[in-house]
Design a protein around this motif. Structure first.
Motif, PDB file in Angstrom:
ATOM      1  N   HIS A  77      -4.720 -13.638  20.390  1.00 58.08           N
ATOM      2  CA  HIS A  77      -3.512 -14.451  20.535  1.00 58.08           C
ATOM      3  C   HIS A  77      -2.564 -14.256  19.355  1.00 58.08           C
ATOM      4  N   TYR A  78      -2.737 -13.130  18.680  1.00 61.23           N
ATOM      5  CA  TYR A  78      -1.871 -12.799  17.537  1.00 61.23           C
ATOM      6  C   TYR A  78      -0.386 -12.862  17.942  1.00 61.23           C
ATOM      7  N   HIS A  79      -0.066 -12.277  19.118  1.00 66.63           N
ATOM      8  CA  HIS A  79       1.331 -12.195  19.567  1.00 66.63           C
ATOM      9  C   HIS A  79       1.923 -13.583  19.852  1.00 66.63           C
ATOM     10  N   GLU A  80       1.057 -14.599  19.973  1.00 64.58           N
ATOM     11  CA  GLU A  80       1.574 -15.955  20.192  1.00 64.58           C
ATOM     12  C   GLU A  80       1.857 -16.666  18.871  1.00 64.58           C
ATOM     13  N   GLY A  81       1.530 -15.967  17.778  1.00 66.05           N
ATOM     14  CA  GLY A  81       1.767 -16.561  16.459  1.00 66.05           C
ATOM     15  C   GLY A  81       0.693 -17.558  16.067  1.00 66.05           C
ATOM     16  N   THR A  82      -0.473 -17.503  16.743  1.00 60.20           N
ATOM     17  CA  THR A  82      -1.516 -18.495  16.478  1.00 60.20           C
ATOM     18  C   THR A  82      -2.767 -17.891  15.846  1.00 60.20           C
ATOM     19  N   CYS A  83      -2.650 -16.661  15.349  1.00 60.12           N
ATOM     20  CA  CYS A  83      -3.814 -16.058  14.692  1.00 60.12           C
ATOM     21  C   CYS A  83      -4.206 -16.939  13.506  1.00 60.12           C
ATOM     22  N   ARG A  84      -5.516 -17.180  13.352  1.00 56.08           N
ATOM     23  CA  ARG A  84      -5.982 -18.039  12.255  1.00 56.08           C
ATOM     24  C   ARG A  84      -5.590 -17.481  10.893  1.00 56.08           C
ATOM     25  N   GLU A  85      -5.584 -16.169  10.768  1.00 58.19           N
ATOM     26  CA  GLU A  85      -5.193 -15.503   9.516  1.00 58.19           C
ATOM     27  C   GLU A  85      -4.432 -14.233   9.884  1.00 58.19           C
ATOM     28  N   PRO A  86      -3.103 -14.363  10.056  1.00 58.86           N
ATOM     29  CA  PRO A  86      -2.331 -13.212  10.553  1.00 58.86           C
ATOM     30  C   PRO A  86      -2.497 -11.954   9.690  1.00 58.86           C
ATOM     31  N   GLU A  87      -2.668 -12.128   8.381  1.00 55.64           N
ATOM     32  CA  GLU A  87      -2.808 -10.936   7.532  1.00 55.64           C
ATOM     33  C   GLU A  87      -4.126 -10.220   7.825  1.00 55.64           C
ATOM     34  N   TRP A  88      -5.160 -10.990   8.065  1.00 53.66           N
ATOM     35  CA  TRP A  88      -6.450 -10.406   8.433  1.00 53.66           C
ATOM     36  C   TRP A  88      -6.319  -9.711   9.789  1.00 53.66           C
ATOM     37  N   GLY A  89      -5.612 -10.366  10.697  1.00 53.70           N
ATOM     38  CA  GLY A  89      -5.385  -9.782  12.024  1.00 53.70           C
ATOM     39  C   GLY A  89      -4.672  -8.435  11.927  1.00 53.70           C
ATOM     40  N   GLU A  90      -3.693  -8.367  11.011  1.00 45.67           N
ATOM     41  CA  GLU A  90      -2.946  -7.108  10.875  1.00 45.67           C
ATOM     42  C   GLU A  90      -3.842  -5.968  10.409  1.00 45.67           C
ATOM     43  N   THR A  91      -4.779  -6.268   9.515  1.00 47.51           N
ATOM     44  CA  THR A  91      -5.624  -5.187   8.988  1.00 47.51           C
ATOM     45  C   THR A  91      -6.881  -4.945   9.823  1.00 47.51           C
ATOM     46  N   HIS A  92      -7.279  -5.921  10.663  1.00 51.53           N
ATOM     47  CA  HIS A  92      -8.514  -5.746  11.424  1.00 51.53           C
ATOM     48  C   HIS A  92      -8.319  -5.609  12.937  1.00 51.53           C
ATOM     49  N   CYS A  93      -7.215  -6.152  13.450  1.00 52.91           N
ATOM     50  CA  CYS A  93      -7.031  -6.149  14.908  1.00 52.91           C
ATOM     51  C   CYS A  93      -5.827  -5.326  15.361  1.00 52.91           C
ATOM     52  N   MET A  94      -4.750  -5.371  14.574  1.00 53.91           N
ATOM     53  CA  MET A  94      -3.537  -4.675  14.987  1.00 53.91           C
ATOM     54  C   MET A  94      -3.577  -3.218  14.514  1.00 53.91           C
ATOM     55  N   ILE A  95      -4.736  -2.603  14.642  1.00 53.29           N
ATOM     56  CA  ILE A  95      -4.942  -1.213  14.223  1.00 53.29           C
ATOM     57  C   ILE A  95      -5.728  -0.485  15.312  1.00 53.29           C
ATOM     58  N   GLU A  96      -5.839   0.824  15.134  1.00 57.38           N
ATOM     59  CA  GLU A  96      -6.490   1.615  16.176  1.00 57.38           C
ATOM     60  C   GLU A  96      -7.932   1.161  16.439  1.00 57.38           C
ATOM     61  N   HIS A  97      -8.258   1.038  17.700  1.00 51.46           N
ATOM     62  CA  HIS A  97      -9.616   0.742  18.128  1.00 51.46           C
ATOM     63  C   HIS A  97     -10.100   1.821  19.096  1.00 51.46           C
ATOM     64  N   VAL A  98     -11.401   1.900  19.199  1.00 50.02           N
ATOM     65  CA  VAL A  98     -12.017   2.916  20.043  1.00 50.02           C
ATOM     66  C   VAL A  98     -12.830   2.231  21.134  1.00 50.02           C
ATOM     67  N   VAL A  99     -12.659   2.680  22.348  1.00 57.77           N
ATOM     68  CA  VAL A  99     -13.551   2.275  23.432  1.00 57.77           C
ATOM     69  C   VAL A  99     -14.563   3.410  23.567  1.00 57.77           C
ATOM     70  N   TYR A 100     -15.849   3.077  23.588  1.00 53.63           N
ATOM     71  CA  TYR A 100     -16.860   4.133  23.596  1.00 53.63           C
ATOM     72  C   TYR A 100     -17.917   3.870  24.672  1.00 53.63           C
ATOM     73  N   LEU A 101     -18.618   4.932  25.011  1.00 54.29           N
ATOM     74  CA  LEU A 101     -19.828   4.813  25.819  1.00 54.29           C
ATOM     75  C   LEU A 101     -20.996   5.060  24.892  1.00 54.29           C
ATOM     76  N   ALA A 102     -22.058   4.285  25.068  1.00 50.35           N
ATOM     77  CA  ALA A 102     -23.245   4.487  24.249  1.00 50.35           C
ATOM     78  C   ALA A 102     -24.470   4.406  25.137  1.00 50.35           C
ATOM     79  N   ASN A 103     -25.534   5.026  24.656  1.00 47.84           N
ATOM     80  CA  ASN A 103     -26.835   4.889  25.305  1.00 47.84           C
ATOM     81  C   ASN A 103     -27.729   4.133  24.341  1.00 47.84           C
ATOM     82  N   SER A 104     -27.895   2.837  24.597  1.00 48.21           N
ATOM     83  CA  SER A 104     -28.753   2.021  23.725  1.00 48.21           C
ATOM     84  C   SER A 104     -30.044   1.719  24.475  1.00 48.21           C
TER      85      SER A 104
END
Ligand SMILES: [Zn+2]
Length: 265
Positions: A77-104
């Motif tokens: 809900h970062y885009h709603e302006g309700t992120c608990r810690e927007p600065e943390w969101g910028e460095t941890h969520c608003m960055i590249e993420h990977v969707v992966y397949l794994a065999n666990s």
């Protein structure tokens, strides 16, 4: 981390300021004694109970890292302006993420920050994993994962994972099959969020091997909350688990617990 390809992953246990190289202890009897004290990994306050694997309740309520959107990234809900810690969101969520397949314990889909590869895979005890889609934010990774979940599991059966003998899978073939199935939905996401925001990738996967001497027939787990003293011969380490001849213990679950760790013999 594996020191070399095909070599088992090297595990280290952090107890206080000491870092114990665990692979060296396989085959030896160890004892873990929990003294009843839990100290929040964020603020160091004593807490009666651990929330979110190592936090006190106030931190669990306050930190962005403990928000429900971390478990369900599509609810970001970062885009709603309700992120608990927007600065943390910028460095941890608003960055590249990977969707992966794994065999666990079989095929599964998951998401992680690009920087968490291969740590996340090791955490899940995956024997192989492969990035399939790269996206520009955590929420987009969540959207793609929700689509994938219609066709592929998103959970690991940890008992099966710890029994070993996980059948090999052709992850590249699984990726091609899955991407074909979900392409219309991926296209719709791209139309809404931009072409560059969601990229199907053709990358090399990774095989991971774990230091395990003996696989258990029956997986029984230790719980320090119920039995504060755990003893046994360390027979292997996989994912977040120490595998003793007396049962397995999910070490991640007891992050922030004050323990005494002894090598008995
Ligand atoms: Zn705290």
């Amino acid at each position: 981390m594996p020191a070399e390809p095909d070599q088992p992953i090297q595990y280290t246990l952090k107890v206080g300021d000491t870092r114990l190289p665990l692979n060296d202890l396989i085959g030896r009897a160890i004892q873990i004694d929990y003294d009843g004290v839990i100290r929040c990994i964020h603020c160091d306050r004593k807490t009666k109970k651990s929330f979110g694997q190592g936090y006190c309740f106030p931190c669990f309520r306050k930190l962005a890292a403990c928000d429900s959107c971390i478990v369900s990234p599509e609810k970001c809900h970062y885009h709603e302006g309700t992120c608990r810690e927007p600065e943390w969101g910028e460095t941890h969520c608003m960055i590249e993420h990977v969707v992966y397949l794994a065999n666990s314990s079989g095929l599964k889909v998951g998401i992680t920050r690009g920087t968490q590869i291969p740590t996340r895979w090791i955490d899940q005890g995956a024997v192989a994993a492969l990035p399939i889609v790269r996206v520009s934010t955590r929420q987009l990774a969540g959207f793609v994962e929700v689509i994938c979940k219609q066709h592929v599991a998103d959970r690991t059966n940890w008992r099966a994972m710890l029994k070993g003998g996980v059948a090999e899978l052709d992850l590249a073939a699984e990726r091609d099959r899955l991407l074909d199935l979900i392409r219309p939905e991926l296209d719709a996401l791209r139309q809404a969020h931009g072409e560059v925001a969601i990229r199907e990738v053709d990358e090399a996967g990774l095989s991971l091997s774990y230091p395990v001497q003996v696989w258990p027939d029956k997986v029984k787990s230790h719980n320090l909350d119920k039995t504060p003293s755990v003893t046994g011969v360390l027979q292997g380490i996989k994912g977040q688990y120490l595998m003793l001849d007396t049962g397995v213990i999910n070490i991640r679950k007891f992050t922030a617990y004050e323990v005494r760790f002894q090598v008995l013999a």
